[in-house]
Design an enzyme around this catalytic site. Structure first.
Site, PDB file in Angstrom:
ATOM      1  N   ARG A  14      60.879 -72.353   4.956  1.00 13.02           N
ATOM      2  CA  ARG A  14      61.086 -73.343   5.947  1.00 13.02           C
ATOM      3  C   ARG A  14      60.309 -74.692   5.554  1.00 13.02           C
ATOM      4  NH1 ARG A  14      64.147 -69.876   7.012  1.00 13.02           N
ATOM      5  NH2 ARG A  14      65.111 -69.195   9.054  1.00 13.02           N
ATOM      6  N   SER A  44      65.532 -70.511  15.674  1.00 11.14           N
ATOM      7  CA  SER A  44      64.086 -69.944  15.897  1.00 11.14           C
ATOM      8  C   SER A  44      63.169 -71.171  16.250  1.00 11.14           C
ATOM      9  CB  SER A  44      63.616 -69.450  14.365  1.00 11.14           C
ATOM     10  OG  SER A  44      64.404 -68.432  14.113  1.00 11.14           O
ATOM     11  N   GLU A  96      59.000 -73.946  14.044  1.00 11.73           N
ATOM     12  CA  GLU A  96      60.150 -74.364  13.118  1.00 11.73           C
ATOM     13  C   GLU A  96      60.473 -75.588  13.629  1.00 11.73           C
ATOM     14  OE1 GLU A  96      62.762 -71.260  11.409  1.00 11.73           O
ATOM     15  OE2 GLU A  96      64.289 -72.887  11.607  1.00 11.73           O
TER      16      GLU A  96
HETATM   17  N1  EPU Z   1      62.596 -58.111  16.445  1.00  7.13           N
HETATM   18  C1  EPU Z   1      61.838 -57.607  17.547  1.00  7.13           C
HETATM   19  N2  EPU Z   1      62.313 -57.645  18.842  1.00  7.13           N
HETATM   20  C2  EPU Z   1      63.539 -58.422  18.833  1.00  7.13           C
HETATM   21  C3  EPU Z   1      64.094 -58.984  17.559  1.00  7.13           C
HETATM   22  C4  EPU Z   1      63.461 -58.859  16.556  1.00  7.13           C
HETATM   23  O1  EPU Z   1      60.835 -56.889  17.300  1.00  7.13           O
HETATM   24  O2  EPU Z   1      63.924 -58.669  19.996  1.00  7.13           O
HETATM   25  C5  EPU Z   1      61.682 -57.722  15.121  1.00  7.13           C
HETATM   26  C6  EPU Z   1      62.175 -56.424  14.519  1.00  7.13           C
HETATM   27  O3  EPU Z   1      61.326 -56.062  13.683  1.00  7.13           O
HETATM   28  C7  EPU Z   1      63.158 -57.286  13.483  1.00  7.13           C
HETATM   29  C8  EPU Z   1      62.614 -58.570  12.926  1.00  7.13           C
HETATM   30  O4  EPU Z   1      61.861 -58.846  14.399  1.00  7.13           O
HETATM   31  O5  EPU Z   1      63.552 -56.374  12.300  1.00  7.13           O
HETATM   32  C9  EPU Z   1      63.184 -59.652  12.498  1.00  7.13           C
HETATM   33  O6  EPU Z   1      64.297 -60.116  13.081  1.00  7.13           O
HETATM   34  P1  EPU Z   1      65.406 -60.642  12.563  1.00  7.13           P
HETATM   35  O7  EPU Z   1      66.118 -59.834  11.407  1.00  7.13           O
HETATM   36  O8  EPU Z   1      66.270 -61.391  13.604  1.00  7.13           O
HETATM   37  O9  EPU Z   1      64.953 -61.993  11.615  1.00  7.13           O
HETATM   38  P2  EPU Z   1      63.847 -62.968  11.957  1.00  7.13           P
HETATM   39  O10 EPU Z   1      62.514 -62.867  11.043  1.00  7.13           O
HETATM   40  O11 EPU Z   1      63.440 -62.965  13.500  1.00  7.13           O
HETATM   41  C10 EPU Z   1      64.765 -65.026  10.525  1.00  7.13           C
HETATM   42  C11 EPU Z   1      65.013 -66.465  10.626  1.00  7.13           C
HETATM   43  C12 EPU Z   1      66.628 -66.430  11.355  1.00  7.13           C
HETATM   44  C13 EPU Z   1      67.509 -65.835  10.842  1.00  7.13           C
HETATM   45  C14 EPU Z   1      66.940 -64.220  10.511  1.00  7.13           C
HETATM   46  C15 EPU Z   1      68.118 -63.256   9.787  1.00  7.13           C
HETATM   47  C16 EPU Z   1      62.955 -67.332  10.886  1.00  7.13           C
HETATM   48  C17 EPU Z   1      61.809 -68.325  11.732  1.00  7.13           C
HETATM   49  N3  EPU Z   1      64.179 -67.092  11.433  1.00  7.13           N
HETATM   50  O12 EPU Z   1      64.504 -64.082  11.885  1.00  7.13           O
HETATM   51  O13 EPU Z   1      66.680 -67.875  11.327  1.00  7.13           O
HETATM   52  O14 EPU Z   1      68.718 -65.882  11.079  1.00  7.13           O
HETATM   53  O15 EPU Z   1      65.812 -64.139   9.905  1.00  7.13           O
HETATM   54  O16 EPU Z   1      67.754 -63.870   8.413  1.00  7.13           O
HETATM   55  O17 EPU Z   1      62.699 -67.356   9.642  1.00  7.13           O
HETATM   56  C18 EPU Z   1      66.564 -70.053  12.334  1.00  7.13           C
HETATM   57  O18 EPU Z   1      65.995 -70.234  11.538  1.00  7.13           O
HETATM   58  O19 EPU Z   1      66.833 -70.693  13.211  1.00  7.13           O
HETATM   59  C19 EPU Z   1      66.994 -68.668  12.481  1.00  7.13           C
HETATM   60  C20 EPU Z   1      67.864 -68.088  13.609  1.00  7.13           C
END
Ligand code: EPU
Length: 353
Positions: free
Chosen positions: A166, A239, A343
């Site tokens: 990012r 995010s 972000e």
């Molecule tokens: N999790 C929890 N509780 C929740 C949701 C998630 O504990 O309610 C934990 C779980 O361990 C899960 C982990 O968070 O495995 C990761 O969650 P997720 O796969 O949704 O990915 P993220 O790292 O939270 C990132 C990006 C998102 C993108 C997703 C999918 C960032 C800051 N965000 O989220 O991007 O859609 O991966 O690839 O890197 C954005 O940038 O606006 C965005 C939505």
């Protein structure tokens, strides 16, 4: 063509749907407009902000006390280079997801995992947008921008852009605002190259032998729909925080704290990066801190993805969001010793609320 306005309503121009007016607004639709725009920006008093779809911006005051500029450059060129590679040169004002959909429909691989990400082509380079194991940096060959210091167009290669999670040169304090992005050039492939290793993407397909980019796009969109607010119904900037990237020792400290609080079987999720650093999902930290679905005035964390702060009431204020940000940031810091990065960009950066 250059269009401009004063006291311009920014509510439709930011995905949080926060009330804000820009003292001045400038929009340009051709590369050739940019030198004239740049000279207007340099004479304009107060601060200048270049926005895309406003999907990563929090306007912190009822009036943005300067000029907000927007690219409406919509040119698109797709050139096959041989070796199954297609070069796509897209205007910075094109909606990124329209480009993703178009490449998927053309059977081209590379962008499908980025389906559904809000924002425009220019911002895809600024933010190095990413999802489901793919980042814009994986695809960007170069960025054509007007350099306001050199007063000429420059072409920056992917490595010139210094892409990271990012992050890019366009966000670094010493170069922020220096470049006005006109075009982004991506390389995609006509040879099947699905990337299904993130999360449960692979599980969605029983047979991957005849997969198309549109098949992957459908699954990515459905996954996003399940986890993230529908931008048509609920304002948010996706995010709000970034996932912290820490040294192994810091991760071990978090594990120790988690074991002390919730028992030795508690697993702290992590992704080990190629350089040995560890990425911890901020969503997990926020969830464990008990801040999933909490509200501050009209703002709240999204119940299925607490990394997202949403405009739950439809008319939340920047101050509601900033109060919630501080509560999350402080609670996570006090529990785990990790200060979450943002972000979202605040405009202006130092609010006097
Ligand atoms: N999790 C929890 N509780 C929740 C949701 C998630 O504990 O309610 C934990 C779980 O361990 C899960 C982990 O968070 O495995 C990761 O969650 P997720 O796969 O949704 O990915 P993220 O790292 O939270 C990132 C990006 C998102 C993108 C997703 C999918 C960032 C800051 N965000 O989220 O991007 O859609 O991966 O690839 O890197 C954005 O940038 O606006 C965005 C939505």
């Amino acid at each position: 063509m250059i269009t401009s306005a004063t006291d311009f309503d920014l509510r439709p121009r930011n995905t949080f749907r926060i009330q804000c007016h820009a003292r001045q607004w400038i929009e340009f639709s051709a590369c050739d407009d940019i030198p004239a725009v740049a000279s207007q920006l340099s004479v304009a008093s107060g601060s200048t902000l270049i926005i895309g779809a406003g999907s990563d911006i929090l306007f912190t005051l009822p009036e943005f006390p300067g000029t907000v500029a927007h690219s409406a450059i919509m040119t698109l060129d797709m050139t096959p280079l041989g070796n199954n590679t297609v070069r796509i040169t897209a205007g910075s004002g094109i909606t990124m997801d329209d480009l993703v959909e178009r490449t998927c429909r053309a059977g081209l691989w590379g962008m499908e995992n980025l389906s559904g990400i809000p924002g425009e082509v220019g911002a895809s380079a600024v933010q190095n947008v990413g999802a489901y194991g793919c980042e814009a940096a994986d695809l960007i060959e170069s960025v054509t921008a007007f350099d306001t210091r050199l007063h000429r167009f420059v072409t920056l290669s992917g490595s010139d852009c210094r892409f990271a999670y990012r992050d890019s040169i366009f966000k670094h304090p010493d170069t922020k605002g220096r470049y006005i992005i006109a075009l982004v050039t991506y390389l995609v492939s006509s040879a099947p190259s699905p990337r299904l290793d993130y999360g449960n993407l692979a599980a969605a397909f029983t047979d991957t032998s005849a997969l198309t980019p549109s098949d992957v796009r459908r699954v990515v969109m459905a996954t996003r729909d399940r986890k993230l607010p529908d931008p048509a119904l609920t304002g948010s900037a996706g995010s709000y925080f970034t996932n912290p990237i820490v040294a192994t020792g810091v991760y071990d400290d978090v594990v120790e704290k988690a074991h002390a609080m919730w028992g030795p079987d508690t697993e702290v999720p992590r992704y080990i990066l190629p350089d040995g650093m560890v990425k911890i999902p901020a969503a997990w930290l926020i969830d464990r801190a008990g801040l999933k679905g909490v509200r501050s005035g009209g703002a709240g964390t999204w119940p299925t993805q607490p990394l997202v702060i949403a405009n739950m009431s439809g008319d939340c204020t920047a101050s509601d969001i900033l109060t919630l940000e501080r509560r999350i940031s402080d609670t996570v810091f006090n529990l785990f010793g990790i200060r979450l990065g943002l972000e979202v960009e605040k405009a202006p950066a130092e609010p006097s609320l």
